[in-house]
Scaffold this motif. Structure first.
Motif, mmCIF file in Angstrom:
data_model
loop_
_atom_site.group_PDB
_atom_site.id
_atom_site.type_symbol
_atom_site.label_atom_id
_atom_site.label_comp_id
_atom_site.label_asym_id
_atom_site.label_seq_id
_atom_site.Cartn_x
_atom_site.Cartn_y
_atom_site.Cartn_z
ATOM 1 N N LEU A 98 0.974 -1.163 -0.079
ATOM 2 C CA LEU A 98 -0.009 0.112 -0.333
ATOM 3 C C LEU A 98 0.983 1.319 0.026
ATOM 4 O O LEU A 98 1.595 1.736 0.957
ATOM 5 N N ASN A 146 1.297 -7.112 -14.266
ATOM 6 C CA ASN A 146 0.043 -6.686 -13.687
ATOM 7 C C ASN A 146 -1.139 -7.601 -13.638
ATOM 8 O O ASN A 146 -1.901 -7.824 -12.590
ATOM 9 N N THR A 186 -2.878 -9.091 -10.387
ATOM 10 C CA THR A 186 -4.393 -8.607 -9.932
ATOM 11 C C THR A 186 -5.053 -9.920 -10.000
ATOM 12 O O THR A 186 -5.982 -9.964 -8.988
ATOM 13 N N ILE A 198 -6.184 -6.593 -4.870
ATOM 14 C CA ILE A 198 -6.065 -4.933 -4.665
ATOM 15 C C ILE A 198 -5.147 -4.295 -5.760
ATOM 16 O O ILE A 198 -5.158 -3.019 -5.824
ATOM 17 N N ASN A 199 -4.321 -5.128 -6.363
ATOM 18 C CA ASN A 199 -3.416 -4.741 -7.234
ATOM 19 C C ASN A 199 -4.048 -4.021 -8.395
ATOM 20 O O ASN A 199 -3.556 -3.146 -9.142
ATOM 21 N N ASP A 200 -5.271 -4.432 -8.491
ATOM 22 C CA ASP A 200 -5.914 -3.829 -9.711
ATOM 23 C C ASP A 200 -5.932 -2.127 -9.541
ATOM 24 O O ASP A 200 -6.030 -1.185 -10.595
ATOM 25 N N ARG A 201 -5.976 -1.768 -8.112
ATOM 26 C CA ARG A 201 -6.141 -0.325 -7.840
ATOM 27 C C ARG A 201 -4.892 0.438 -7.822
ATOM 28 O O ARG A 201 -4.597 1.404 -7.616
ATOM 29 N N ILE A 202 -3.875 -0.508 -7.759
ATOM 30 C CA ILE A 202 -2.350 -0.002 -7.393
ATOM 31 C C ILE A 202 -1.400 -0.145 -8.446
ATOM 32 O O ILE A 202 -1.078 0.962 -8.945
ATOM 33 N N GLY A 203 -1.142 -1.510 -8.805
ATOM 34 C CA GLY A 203 -0.196 -1.525 -9.886
ATOM 35 C C GLY A 203 1.137 -1.739 -9.350
ATOM 36 O O GLY A 203 1.430 -1.129 -8.361
#
Ligand code: SAH
Length: 347
Positions: free
Chosen positions: A196, A221, A225, A230-235
């Motif tokens: 995060l 990515n 994801t 949550i990787n979808d929103r962060i990368g």
């Protein structure tokens, strides 16, 4: 209801002592009983005036959780199932090696991150633990140790996402790193995160050299994801950038955790791609063989396949180690905590 004593910061305890008409140094005396002498009740604190001990008993409970299960594995790993005042349960683990005693602690009841291979997120997040509850895990495990044994390391790799509960965690760790608390160096404490970025920066700004472990699990990515929603929103780029900053500010080399899932993220190309991402970074890869979760379809790769993954990373100059499994016979290995006590179908 009585208050949890461990919720009080040292400053709050000093003020409380003053409010009782007592000198502030009583706070240090109490801390010595708790952190050095492993006291489990206020009445044991014999150098305190009886009236003060009684007042402590009237207002506070020292340990609020119930140890509802205590298991010892063949390798002497020990696991505690702790029931909190609201009946929610969490787990924490003590691992022994000849020269270290490491504990693994939880920071939340359940987890909101939803990593597809992890047992902790299967039922979502119930709530975050308080500072006192986190500290209590540490102190109860410390009391599991023998008289001559001392805690040497802490990994914040139990249930929950530590950086989603950073304020409470840091408050608990203040007591752990304080010379009048447990006196453990932040260098011996590792905080593991799903990644995060704003919270990773906040952690770096504390100025304490905690070790940071980032759960990467995939070099691309799309795949990340799929495994870590949550990787979808962060990368990945944002996670790596925040980890780079963490290294620049603290000087601590970041560890990347990568759980190997057979047929999913263990292909040679994945190793090469991961190597490309990390080869110019001060990084260390910790490969974690998937620990079986009965109701999940993932399994660890074969030994040769894991060895090939390591070889490909090393070919790019990336240091990689494979995590040793501990406490497997009592389900104390990472990713398995709490599930069996909650889900009747896998009991
Ligand atoms: N939320 C933090 C701490 C989680 S536990 C984080 O994501 O890092 C610590 C590590 O164990 C993480 O890397 C996590 O992805 C991994 N893990 C979870 N389930 C696992 C499993 N079944 N087998 C192996 N490792 C697992």
């Amino acid at each position: 209801m009585k208050r949890g004593f461990l919720e009080l910061t040292h400053a709050e305890l000093q003020s409380w002592c003053e409010a009782q008409g007592q000198p502030r140094f009583r706070a240090d005396q109490i801390r010595r009983w708790i952190y050095e002498k492993r006291a489990s009740s206020f009445q044991e604190m014999l150098d305190l005036p009886k009236a003060l001990r009684d007042q402590l008993d009237t207002e506070f409970v020292l340990f609020r959780s119930n140890i509802v299960n205590h298991q010892v594995a063949r390798d002497r790993t020990e696991k505690l199932l702790l029931e909190q005042v609201d009946q929610e349960t969490i787990e924490c683990v003590l691992m022994r090696e000849p020269d270290r005693r490491t504990i693994c602690i939880s920071t939340q009841v359940g987890c909101a991150m939803g990593c597809v291979f992890c047992a902790s997120g299967l039922m979502g997040l119930k709530r975050s633990l308080t500072r006192g509850e986190i500290l209590e895990e540490i102190l109860l495990l410390d009391r599991v140790l023998g008289i001559g044994e001392r805690l040497t390391n802490i990994v914040v790799m139990g249930i929950g996402e530590p950086l989603a509960n950073l304020t409470a965690l840091l408050s608990a760790l203040d007591e752990v790193t304080d010379s009048k608390g447990l006196g453990l160096s932040p260098r011996r404490i590792t905080i593991s995160t799903v990644g995060l970025p704003p919270k990773m920066r906040e952690l770096a700004q504390t100025g304490k050299p905690f070790n940071l472990a980032v759960s990467l699990h995939a070099p691309l990515n799309d795949l990340r994801t799929q495994l870590v929603p949550i990787n979808d929103r962060i990368g990945i780029d944002a996670v790596l950038a925040a980890a780079d900053e963490y290294f620049e500010i603290t000087g601590r080399r970041v560890t990347y955790e990568y759980v190997l899932l057979s047929g999913v993220n263990d292909q040679p190309e994945h190793a090469d791609e991961l190597g490309r991402l990390l080869e110019h970074r001060q990084a260390h890869v910790n490969l974690i063989p998937m620990n079986n979760v009965e109701i999940l379809p993932y399994v660890e790769p074969t030994a040769p396949r894991t060895a090939e993954f390591v070889r490909r990373l090393e070919a790019r100059g990336v240091v990689a180690t494979v995590r040793k499994r501990k406490g497997a016979d009592i389900d104390a290995a990472c990713g398995q905590l709490r599930l069996k006590s909650e889900l009747p179908i896998v009991k």
